[in-house]
Design an enzyme around this catalytic site. Sequence first.
Site, PDB file in Angstrom:
ATOM      1  N   HIS A   1       3.541   4.570   2.823  1.00  0.00           N
ATOM      2  CA  HIS A   1       4.713   4.129   3.590  1.00  0.00           C
ATOM      3  C   HIS A   1       6.011   4.667   2.984  1.00  0.00           C
ATOM      4  O   HIS A   1       7.085   4.154   3.277  1.00  0.00           O
ATOM      5  CB  HIS A   1       4.769   2.606   3.638  1.00  0.00           C
TER       6      HIS A   1
ATOM      7  N   HIS B   1       0.097   0.040   9.694  1.00  0.00           N
ATOM      8  CA  HIS B   1      -1.201   0.568   9.274  1.00  0.00           C
ATOM      9  C   HIS B   1      -2.010   1.064  10.464  1.00  0.00           C
ATOM     10  O   HIS B   1      -3.197   1.355  10.334  1.00  0.00           O
ATOM     11  CB  HIS B   1      -2.014  -0.505   8.545  1.00  0.00           C
TER      12      HIS B   1
ATOM     13  N   GLY C   1       0.814  -1.206   0.000  1.00  0.00           N
ATOM     14  CA  GLY C   1       0.000   0.000   0.000  1.00  0.00           C
ATOM     15  C   GLY C   1       0.847   1.255   0.000  1.00  0.00           C
ATOM     16  O   GLY C   1       1.950   1.277   0.548  1.00  0.00           O
ATOM     17  N   SER C   2       0.357   2.301  -0.627  1.00  0.00           N
ATOM     18  CA  SER C   2       1.024   3.597  -0.548  1.00  0.00           C
ATOM     19  C   SER C   2       0.827   4.176   0.854  1.00  0.00           C
ATOM     20  O   SER C   2       0.047   3.667   1.655  1.00  0.00           O
ATOM     21  CB  SER C   2       0.455   4.536  -1.606  1.00  0.00           C
TER      22      SER C   2
ATOM     23  N   ASP D   1      -1.273  -8.613   0.525  1.00  0.00           N
ATOM     24  CA  ASP D   1      -0.025  -8.663  -0.218  1.00  0.00           C
ATOM     25  C   ASP D   1       0.339 -10.100  -0.563  1.00  0.00           C
ATOM     26  O   ASP D   1       0.714 -10.414  -1.702  1.00  0.00           O
ATOM     27  CB  ASP D   1       1.114  -8.039   0.596  1.00  0.00           C
TER      28      ASP D   1
ATOM     29  N   LYS E   1       5.783  -8.426   2.134  1.00  0.00           N
ATOM     30  CA  LYS E   1       5.526  -8.250   3.558  1.00  0.00           C
ATOM     31  C   LYS E   1       4.340  -9.122   3.965  1.00  0.00           C
ATOM     32  O   LYS E   1       3.384  -9.279   3.204  1.00  0.00           O
ATOM     33  CB  LYS E   1       5.220  -6.781   3.875  1.00  0.00           C
TER      34      LYS E   1
END
Length: 333
Positions: free
Chosen positions: A57, A219, A54-55, A110, A105
């Site tokens: 990070h 998150h 995910g964006s 993912d 990850k």
Amino acid sequence: MKKLINAPEQVVKEALAGMADAHADLLKVHYDPDIIVRADAPVANKVGLVSGGGSGHEPMHGGFVGKGMLDAACPGAVFTSPVPDQMLAATKAVSAGKGVLHIVKNYTGDVMNFEMAAELAAAEGIEVASVVTNDDVAVKDSLYTAGRRGVGVTVLMEKIVGGAAEAGADLAEVKRLAEKVNAHGRSMGMALTSCVVPHAGKPTFDLPDDEMEIGIGIHGEPGRTRVKVGHAADIAAMLAGPILEDLPFKQGDHVLAFVNGMGGTPLIELYLMYNELNKILTSHGITISRRLIGSYITSLEMAGCSFTLLKLDDELTKFWDAPVLTPALRWGC
């Protein structure tokens, strides 16, 4: 919320456009599906390295695309896994006949989507191997995982395996090295504040001003415990203790110490935390031979930090020291 954005639904694509323009010498951005690819990919006689997530990070993972690290990265929506089409496109874009390693990850979306992409790539004749990072000692399972979360070791793995791939190692060798990094590294993080996902427009979780979350996920997943805010020395002990006990690390070890900021923590505080970690390790007879201090795996504007320790040997040290040229990490080039 206060953010430097135009519209929540355009954040990722507009950020990617900025990356493409700022780092045109290092990478290219392709859209629909969105992927970030090394400018000279595919590189002949080299195993391709692909990661993603995910964006939100940043700089992980797109900031680590370049010589000596990743060949491609797949950016999902904020805090949301990329989709198999992105992963397949990235795999095909970097495949040069020596196979492709997926660095994943341990978050459910993912893992599932990378597995699907690997199957699709295999159907097209591309050999794919995968390694899942699961270095977070804070919790066994979380809202997003079965088993431990993949966090700080991911960056160290991408760098070390990237050095080996650049040196010509084959797919079996880079996978072995990635598994070795994962086995020798442990992490734990904490948060002083929540963050605000643009689409949500409000904090991900409620954290009173006088409390902190120990063992937080990237998150905003709950940690081990919520306690009153304390001194940096006490916080460092809460993070370092479980890490040292888990592997376990022992007197005489040499380690790479990674002190990571979660996005809203100033560098002065990260160096202060590194100083506390160094004192703890010295008291245990453990030597920091290499270090990385800065915000490399962030959670938007969350304030907090994480510790990652990687037990080093000559092989891991050699490839950590190898030249790297990416937007976020660069030395020796």
